[in-house]
Scaffold this motif. Structure first.
Motif, PDB file in Angstrom:
ATOM      1  N   ALA A 226       0.832  -1.202   0.000  1.00 33.92           N
ATOM      2  CA  ALA A 226       0.000   0.000   0.000  1.00 33.92           C
ATOM      3  C   ALA A 226       0.868   1.254   0.000  1.00 33.92           C
ATOM      4  O   ALA A 226       0.549   2.256  -0.669  1.00 33.92           O
ATOM      5  N   TYR A 227       1.977   1.185   0.734  1.00 32.74           N
ATOM      6  CA  TYR A 227       2.901   2.331   0.777  1.00 32.74           C
ATOM      7  C   TYR A 227       3.530   2.562  -0.599  1.00 32.74           C
ATOM      8  O   TYR A 227       3.565   3.695  -1.097  1.00 32.74           O
ATOM      9  N   LEU A 228       4.017   1.509  -1.229  1.00 30.91           N
ATOM     10  CA  LEU A 228       4.597   1.671  -2.559  1.00 30.91           C
ATOM     11  C   LEU A 228       3.554   2.153  -3.565  1.00 30.91           C
ATOM     12  O   LEU A 228       3.869   2.974  -4.450  1.00 30.91           O
ATOM     13  N   ASP A 229       2.333   1.685  -3.437  1.00 32.52           N
ATOM     14  CA  ASP A 229       1.268   2.156  -4.325  1.00 32.52           C
ATOM     15  C   ASP A 229       1.029   3.655  -4.140  1.00 32.52           C
ATOM     16  O   ASP A 229       0.792   4.391  -5.112  1.00 32.52           O
ATOM     17  N   THR A 230       1.102   4.108  -2.888  1.00 32.03           N
ATOM     18  CA  THR A 230       0.938   5.541  -2.607  1.00 32.03           C
ATOM     19  C   THR A 230       2.056   6.351  -3.263  1.00 32.03           C
ATOM     20  O   THR A 230       1.807   7.405  -3.874  1.00 32.03           O
ATOM     21  N   LEU A 231       3.278   5.859  -3.151  1.00 29.77           N
ATOM     22  CA  LEU A 231       4.411   6.551  -3.765  1.00 29.77           C
ATOM     23  C   LEU A 231       4.282   6.577  -5.284  1.00 29.77           C
ATOM     24  O   LEU A 231       4.533   7.610  -5.929  1.00 29.77           O
ATOM     25  N   ARG A 232       3.891   5.443  -5.871  1.00 30.04           N
ATOM     26  CA  ARG A 232       3.755   5.412  -7.327  1.00 30.04           C
ATOM     27  C   ARG A 232       2.674   6.365  -7.807  1.00 30.04           C
ATOM     28  O   ARG A 232       2.834   7.056  -8.822  1.00 30.04           O
ATOM     29  N   ALA A 233       1.562   6.432  -7.090  1.00 30.32           N
ATOM     30  CA  ALA A 233       0.493   7.351  -7.484  1.00 30.32           C
ATOM     31  C   ALA A 233       0.965   8.799  -7.402  1.00 30.32           C
ATOM     32  O   ALA A 233       0.590   9.634  -8.239  1.00 30.32           O
ATOM     33  N   ALA A 234       1.793   9.096  -6.414  1.00 31.63           N
ATOM     34  CA  ALA A 234       2.277  10.463  -6.238  1.00 31.63           C
ATOM     35  C   ALA A 234       3.381  10.819  -7.224  1.00 31.63           C
ATOM     36  O   ALA A 234       3.522  11.987  -7.606  1.00 31.63           O
ATOM     37  N   ALA A 235       4.169   9.818  -7.622  1.00 31.91           N
ATOM     38  CA  ALA A 235       5.324  10.052  -8.501  1.00 31.91           C
ATOM     39  C   ALA A 235       5.281   9.047  -9.648  1.00 31.91           C
ATOM     40  O   ALA A 235       6.009   8.053  -9.646  1.00 31.91           O
ATOM     41  N   PRO A 236       4.437   9.287 -10.641  1.00 30.05           N
ATOM     42  CA  PRO A 236       4.183   8.265 -11.668  1.00 30.05           C
ATOM     43  C   PRO A 236       5.379   7.919 -12.540  1.00 30.05           C
ATOM     44  O   PRO A 236       5.393   6.848 -13.158  1.00 30.05           O
ATOM     45  N   HIS A 237       6.385   8.798 -12.598  1.00 30.31           N
ATOM     46  CA  HIS A 237       7.508   8.551 -13.493  1.00 30.31           C
ATOM     47  C   HIS A 237       8.802   8.236 -12.748  1.00 30.31           C
ATOM     48  O   HIS A 237       9.832   8.005 -13.383  1.00 30.31           O
ATOM     49  N   ALA A 238       8.757   8.207 -11.424  1.00 34.70           N
ATOM     50  CA  ALA A 238       9.983   8.031 -10.645  1.00 34.70           C
ATOM     51  C   ALA A 238      10.454   6.583 -10.665  1.00 34.70           C
ATOM     52  O   ALA A 238       9.658   5.644 -10.739  1.00 34.70           O
ATOM     53  N   ARG A 239      11.756   6.433 -10.564  1.00 33.26           N
ATOM     54  CA  ARG A 239      12.338   5.130 -10.260  1.00 33.26           C
ATOM     55  C   ARG A 239      12.265   4.969  -8.745  1.00 33.26           C
ATOM     56  O   ARG A 239      12.738   5.840  -8.003  1.00 33.26           O
ATOM     57  N   ILE A 240      11.670   3.893  -8.266  1.00 36.00           N
ATOM     58  CA  ILE A 240      11.507   3.660  -6.831  1.00 36.00           C
ATOM     59  C   ILE A 240      12.411   2.509  -6.417  1.00 36.00           C
ATOM     60  O   ILE A 240      12.319   1.409  -6.968  1.00 36.00           O
ATOM     61  N   LEU A 241      13.288   2.772  -5.462  1.00 33.72           N
ATOM     62  CA  LEU A 241      14.228   1.775  -4.969  1.00 33.72           C
ATOM     63  C   LEU A 241      13.812   1.363  -3.565  1.00 33.72           C
ATOM     64  O   LEU A 241      13.801   2.195  -2.646  1.00 33.72           O
ATOM     65  N   ALA A 242      13.467   0.111  -3.396  1.00 36.24           N
ATOM     66  CA  ALA A 242      13.050  -0.426  -2.098  1.00 36.24           C
ATOM     67  C   ALA A 242      14.240  -1.136  -1.468  1.00 36.24           C
ATOM     68  O   ALA A 242      14.626  -2.229  -1.910  1.00 36.24           O
ATOM     69  N   LEU A 243      14.824  -0.530  -0.448  1.00 33.39           N
ATOM     70  CA  LEU A 243      16.032  -1.077   0.147  1.00 33.39           C
ATOM     71  C   LEU A 243      15.727  -2.202   1.128  1.00 33.39           C
ATOM     72  O   LEU A 243      14.760  -2.139   1.886  1.00 33.39           O
TER      73      LEU A 243
END
Length: 299
Positions: A226-243
């Protein structure tokens, strides 16, 4: 004024509750005065001030007027960076017991030249905040957000920086200082103050899970997704790195969630082997030392 990080800005003040936040400005003359509201502060934040790229000077924000001096008439450039906002004092619900509340700068300020840089955002817990980076006691003296890996990475890549770390926070656990869970805190500077959008972020780095060990895999995976989904919705073009957290907490769960998303711009970063307690990479069992943060930044 050029702000980086989460700053709640109104006509009266610019407020940050995050270690690693910074601002810059230019002036002429031999001094300026940074003005602060400390009326509700019980645990002063610590800041560094650098003039014209010179050495950083450490100050506690425990006064209303801080004079910043420079050699010659200028023009001069000041960078103010937040070393630490103590995580265990109220820094979420006003009136804030800690934080930087800048009410103005008195002096001959000059216009800022626009600078376009890649935009990096880092969201996490006390590790992202820089807690215990300098020594093994959980105090502001031992903490340094500017020595933590987000600041180091942004500096190395000449990127603008949003660094948001809250001690004890997880995707399921609330943070110290009255801070909500990661999902509930996202999008806010502090209670009642909306944060600037991450819509144009290039990279978002997530370091969560260490403080969620009281919950099982199923609950954690649901909350983390749910957290990653929130980030993706807020930043649709960002590369997201989950450490992978440095402790390894919920590492398999994080990797599984990333795999399930099937989003090629969301990546699991396996940090196994990056840090070694025997080599002085930690202060205590959880928090990287300044040396450890440097290793994370270079890896």
């Amino acid at each position: 004024m050029a702000y980086e990080g989460h700053w709640g800005r109104t006509a009266e003040a610019a407020v940050t509750v995050n270690s690693g936040s910074r601002l810059g400005f230019r002036f002429t003359g031999d001094s300026v005065h940074a003005l602060f509201d400390v009326s509700s502060v019980t645990v002063p934040a610590q800041i560094y001030v650098s003039v014209d790229g010179g050495p950083k000077r450490l100050y506690a924000v425990d006064r209303e007027d801080l004079e910043i001096t420079a050699a010659g008439r200028g023009p001069h450039r000041v960078e103010l960076s937040v070393k630490d906002v103590f995580s265990r004092a109220n820094r979420w619900t006003p009136p804030l017991e800690t934080g930087v509340v800048l009410t103005g700068v008195r002096g001959r300020l000059l216009p800022q030249r626009p600078v376009h840089k890649p935009r990096f955002a880092f969201y996490g817990d006390s590790v992202t905040q820089g807690v215990m980076a300098l020594c093994e006691v959980n105090t502001s003296d031992c903490a340094d957000g500017t020595a933590a890996y987000p600041t180091l990475v942004a500096g190395a890549l000449h990127a603008s920086l949003t660094q948001v770390g809250f001690g004890r926070q997880g995707v399921l656990r609330t943070g110290n200082g009255g801070v909500p869970t990661a999902s509930d805190a996202y999008g806010w500077n502090y209670a009642g103050s909306r944060a600037d959008s991450d819509r144009h972020a290039d990279v978002i780095v997530v370091n969560q899970g260490t403080n969620d060990t009281a919950w099982g895999s199923a609950e954690f995976r649901t909350a983390y997704r749910a957290y990653l989904d929130t980030l993706r919705a807020a930043a649709p073009h960002a590369r997201i790195l989950a450490l992978r957290p440095s402790t390894g907490a919920h590492a398999d769960d994080i990797a599984a969630v990333v795999a399930e998303l099937a989003d090629r711009r969301v990546e699991f970063v396996d940090t196994s082997g990056w840090l070694a307690p025997a080599e002085g990479d930690f202060n205590g069992d959880v928090h990287p030392s300044a040396q450890g943060h440097r290793k994370v930044a270079t890896d």
